[in-house]
Design a protein around this motif. Structure first.
Motif, PDB file in Angstrom:
ATOM      1  N   GLN A 197       0.842  -1.196   0.000  1.00 28.68           N
ATOM      2  CA  GLN A 197       0.000   0.000   0.000  1.00 28.68           C
ATOM      3  C   GLN A 197       0.880   1.251   0.000  1.00 28.68           C
ATOM      4  N   VAL A 198       1.858   1.243  -0.917  1.00 23.78           N
ATOM      5  CA  VAL A 198       2.807   2.338  -1.083  1.00 23.78           C
ATOM      6  C   VAL A 198       2.810   2.766  -2.538  1.00 23.78           C
ATOM      7  N   LEU A 199       3.475   3.885  -2.830  1.00 23.86           N
ATOM      8  CA  LEU A 199       3.680   4.311  -4.205  1.00 23.86           C
ATOM      9  C   LEU A 199       4.897   3.595  -4.770  1.00 23.86           C
ATOM     10  N   VAL A 200       4.796   3.176  -6.028  1.00 19.54           N
ATOM     11  CA  VAL A 200       5.914   2.525  -6.713  1.00 19.54           C
ATOM     12  C   VAL A 200       6.084   3.191  -8.071  1.00 19.54           C
ATOM     13  N   ALA A 201       7.274   3.720  -8.323  1.00 17.33           N
ATOM     14  CA  ALA A 201       7.558   4.398  -9.589  1.00 17.33           C
ATOM     15  C   ALA A 201       8.610   3.622 -10.354  1.00 17.33           C
ATOM     16  N   MET A 202       8.282   3.250 -11.595  1.00 14.25           N
ATOM     17  CA  MET A 202       9.249   2.541 -12.428  1.00 14.25           C
ATOM     18  C   MET A 202       9.713   3.450 -13.565  1.00 14.25           C
ATOM     19  N   ALA A 203      11.040   3.433 -13.805  1.00 10.26           N
ATOM     20  CA  ALA A 203      11.653   4.274 -14.833  1.00 10.26           C
ATOM     21  C   ALA A 203      12.507   3.381 -15.729  1.00 10.26           C
ATOM     22  N   PRO A 204      12.054   3.054 -16.931  1.00  3.12           N
ATOM     23  CA  PRO A 204      12.770   2.117 -17.797  1.00  3.12           C
ATOM     24  C   PRO A 204      13.658   2.791 -18.837  1.00  3.12           C
ATOM     25  N   LEU A 205      14.672   2.075 -19.242  1.00  2.00           N
ATOM     26  CA  LEU A 205      15.501   2.459 -20.377  1.00  2.00           C
ATOM     27  C   LEU A 205      14.780   2.030 -21.657  1.00  2.00           C
ATOM     28  N   VAL A 206      14.867   2.854 -22.712  1.00  2.00           N
ATOM     29  CA  VAL A 206      14.255   2.485 -23.993  1.00  2.00           C
ATOM     30  C   VAL A 206      15.221   2.810 -25.123  1.00  2.00           C
ATOM     31  N   GLY A 207      14.869   2.368 -26.316  1.00  2.00           N
ATOM     32  CA  GLY A 207      15.668   2.667 -27.495  1.00  2.00           C
ATOM     33  C   GLY A 207      16.742   1.635 -27.761  1.00  2.00           C
ATOM     34  N   GLU A 208      17.559   1.893 -28.778  1.00  2.00           N
ATOM     35  CA  GLU A 208      18.616   0.972 -29.191  1.00  2.00           C
ATOM     36  C   GLU A 208      19.972   1.679 -29.185  1.00  2.00           C
ATOM     37  N   ILE A 215      23.327  -3.056 -23.395  1.00  2.00           N
ATOM     38  CA  ILE A 215      22.028  -2.376 -23.477  1.00  2.00           C
ATOM     39  C   ILE A 215      21.727  -2.017 -24.930  1.00  2.00           C
ATOM     40  N   ASP A 216      21.842  -3.018 -25.805  1.00  2.52           N
ATOM     41  CA  ASP A 216      21.642  -2.754 -27.231  1.00  2.52           C
ATOM     42  C   ASP A 216      20.182  -2.517 -27.585  1.00  2.52           C
ATOM     43  N   VAL A 217      19.248  -3.197 -26.890  1.00  5.72           N
ATOM     44  CA  VAL A 217      17.812  -3.047 -27.128  1.00  5.72           C
ATOM     45  C   VAL A 217      17.128  -2.860 -25.779  1.00  5.72           C
ATOM     46  N   ASN A 218      16.216  -1.868 -25.706  1.00  5.87           N
ATOM     47  CA  ASN A 218      15.588  -1.554 -24.417  1.00  5.87           C
ATOM     48  C   ASN A 218      14.125  -1.176 -24.623  1.00  5.87           C
ATOM     49  N   LEU A 219      13.257  -1.734 -23.774  1.00  5.06           N
ATOM     50  CA  LEU A 219      11.817  -1.541 -23.901  1.00  5.06           C
ATOM     51  C   LEU A 219      11.200  -1.208 -22.542  1.00  5.06           C
ATOM     52  N   GLY A 220      10.106  -0.449 -22.567  1.00  2.08           N
ATOM     53  CA  GLY A 220       9.417  -0.188 -21.307  1.00  2.08           C
ATOM     54  C   GLY A 220       8.594   1.083 -21.337  1.00  2.08           C
ATOM     55  N   GLN A 221       7.963   1.371 -20.200  1.00  5.37           N
ATOM     56  CA  GLN A 221       7.100   2.536 -20.051  1.00  5.37           C
ATOM     57  C   GLN A 221       7.162   3.016 -18.603  1.00  5.37           C
ATOM     58  N   ALA A 222       7.489   4.281 -18.409  1.00  5.27           N
ATOM     59  CA  ALA A 222       7.518   4.833 -17.062  1.00  5.27           C
ATOM     60  C   ALA A 222       6.096   4.914 -16.516  1.00  5.27           C
ATOM     61  N   ARG A 223       5.930   4.482 -15.267  1.00  6.49           N
ATOM     62  CA  ARG A 223       4.619   4.532 -14.629  1.00  6.49           C
ATOM     63  C   ARG A 223       4.781   4.735 -13.131  1.00  6.49           C
ATOM     64  N   VAL A 224       3.750   5.285 -12.521  1.00  9.35           N
ATOM     65  CA  VAL A 224       3.679   5.408 -11.067  1.00  9.35           C
ATOM     66  C   VAL A 224       2.421   4.680 -10.614  1.00  9.35           C
ATOM     67  N   PHE A 225       2.592   3.719  -9.713  1.00 11.49           N
ATOM     68  CA  PHE A 225       1.494   2.871  -9.260  1.00 11.49           C
ATOM     69  C   PHE A 225       1.154   3.128  -7.794  1.00 11.49           C
ATOM     70  N   CYS A 226      -0.091   2.844  -7.457  1.00  8.77           N
ATOM     71  CA  CYS A 226      -0.520   2.763  -6.069  1.00  8.77           C
ATOM     72  C   CYS A 226      -1.434   1.549  -5.965  1.00  8.77           C
ATOM     73  N   ALA A 227      -1.844   1.204  -4.766  1.00  5.39           N
ATOM     74  CA  ALA A 227      -2.823   0.138  -4.604  1.00  5.39           C
ATOM     75  C   ALA A 227      -4.174   0.632  -5.121  1.00  5.39           C
ATOM     76  N   PRO A 228      -4.861  -0.134  -5.966  1.00  6.66           N
ATOM     77  CA  PRO A 228      -6.175   0.283  -6.447  1.00  6.66           C
ATOM     78  C   PRO A 228      -7.216   0.118  -5.337  1.00  6.66           C
ATOM     79  N   ASP A 229      -7.442   1.170  -4.614  1.00  9.97           N
ATOM     80  CA  ASP A 229      -8.329   1.127  -3.452  1.00  9.97           C
ATOM     81  C   ASP A 229      -9.052   2.464  -3.343  1.00  9.97           C
ATOM     82  N   VAL A 230      -9.582   2.762  -2.192  1.00  7.50           N
ATOM     83  CA  VAL A 230     -10.400   3.957  -1.999  1.00  7.50           C
ATOM     84  C   VAL A 230      -9.649   5.215  -2.444  1.00  7.50           C
ATOM     85  N   GLY A 231     -10.281   6.020  -3.310  1.00 11.96           N
ATOM     86  CA  GLY A 231      -9.716   7.282  -3.742  1.00 11.96           C
ATOM     87  C   GLY A 231      -8.640   7.173  -4.795  1.00 11.96           C
TER      88      GLY A 231
END
Length: 291
Positions: A197-208, A215-231
């Motif tokens: 029940q915390v915030l989690v932020a992921m920051a990925p490397l992308v591109g070639e 790190i010749d090939v890199n894929l991903g999407q930056a996102r910030v997550f929380c628990a899907p709950d009230v509010g």
């Protein structure tokens, strides 16, 4: 306050230290200031070594990356001094005794500390990389922060240890070369947000970067997550950047989200962890043959 996770695409440069200009421009683009926490991806520090003619194998890139890591960290310190922002640098190879670890610099106006990857991947183990030292929970003006580098996010006990020590935000810089790998890290991040029940932020490397084997090939999407709950959003996604392209996931009003996942909730997983363990310890898991 803002939490910004970068989807970062490293590039090859004509001369040393030009990477710093790219970082400076990126921080200017998002108007990074004293109230901004910025996260760069796993192995983004390698960009400091991307210049000249370097036809190296993986072991050679590990050594070259380690040779440039201190200079990269000096650049991050300069950016913190210029902007007032707090930055989790990109991680990179760093010499440790007779081996190498995957290390990042957490740096703000108040001070700095290094954090290291706890769980090397099979690829990193094949390079004879070592497990990093246990990292601290970092008490900052943004909240209490811990760092899980990429593969670390797939191990619930690591995150749980940090949450039990008071972490409110988990930062997950990552580097994956397949969609499956990107999905594994994302699933790990979402699970850690739910469990803690915390915030989690992921920051990925992308591109070639075809010149660099590690790190010749890199894929991903930056996102910030929380628990899907009230509010919270139904899917638990508070912010996201572009997929497999440079950009940023920007969470404004970080101070309003901090701790919100525990104030009014339908469930309380952290509170019930001990109970679940007690139940599990009493189970008889001997295989049952139905007749």
């Amino acid at each position: 306050m803002r939490l910004i996770a970068a989807t970062w695409a490293p590039v090859w440069h004509d001369a040393p230290d030009l990477w710093l200009d790219r970082y400076r421009a990126a921080l200017a683009e998002v108007k990074a200031d004293h109230d901004t926490l910025v996260i760069f991806p796993e192995y983004a520090a390698m960009e400091a070594a991307f210049y000249g003619d370097a036809p190296l194998d993986a072991q050679g890139w590990m050594r070259r990356g380690a040779d440039h890591f201190a200079r990269y960290c000096d650049g991050i310190r300069a950016l913190v001094a210029e902007t007032g922002a707090t930055i989790l640098s990109g991680s990179g190879f760093a010499a440790s005794h007779d081996s190498y670890v995957n290390r990042a610099l957490f740096c703000g106006p108040e001070g700095e500390t290094f954090v290291e990857k706890h769980m090397p991947t099979p690829y990193e183990r094949a390079l004879n990389m070592a497990a990093g030292r246990p990292g601290p929970v970092i008490d900052t003006r943004f909240g209490k922060i811990a760092v899980l580098i990429c593969y670390d996010s797939e191990f619930p006990h690591l995150a749980r240890r940090y949450v039990e020590a008071g972490a409110e935000i988990l930062l997950v810089p990552s580097c994956t070369d397949t969609e499956q790998g990107a999905s594994r890290v994302e699933i790990g991040c979402r699970a850690r947000a739910l469990e803690g029940q915390v915030l989690v932020a992921m920051a990925p490397l992308v591109g070639e970067v075809t010149q660099c084997e590690v790190i010749d090939v890199n894929l991903g999407q930056a996102r910030v997550f929380c628990a899907p709950d009230v509010g919270a959003p139904d899917d638990g996604i508070l912010a996201q950047g572009p997929r497999n392209a440079p950009g940023f996931a920007i969470l404004d009003g970080l101070e309003r989200r901090l701790g919100a996942g525990r104030k009014e909730t339908h469930v309380s997983v952290p509170d019930h962890w001990p109970e679940s363990e007690s139940i599990a310890l009493t189970w008889d898991c001997t295989p049952l043959v139905l007749k």
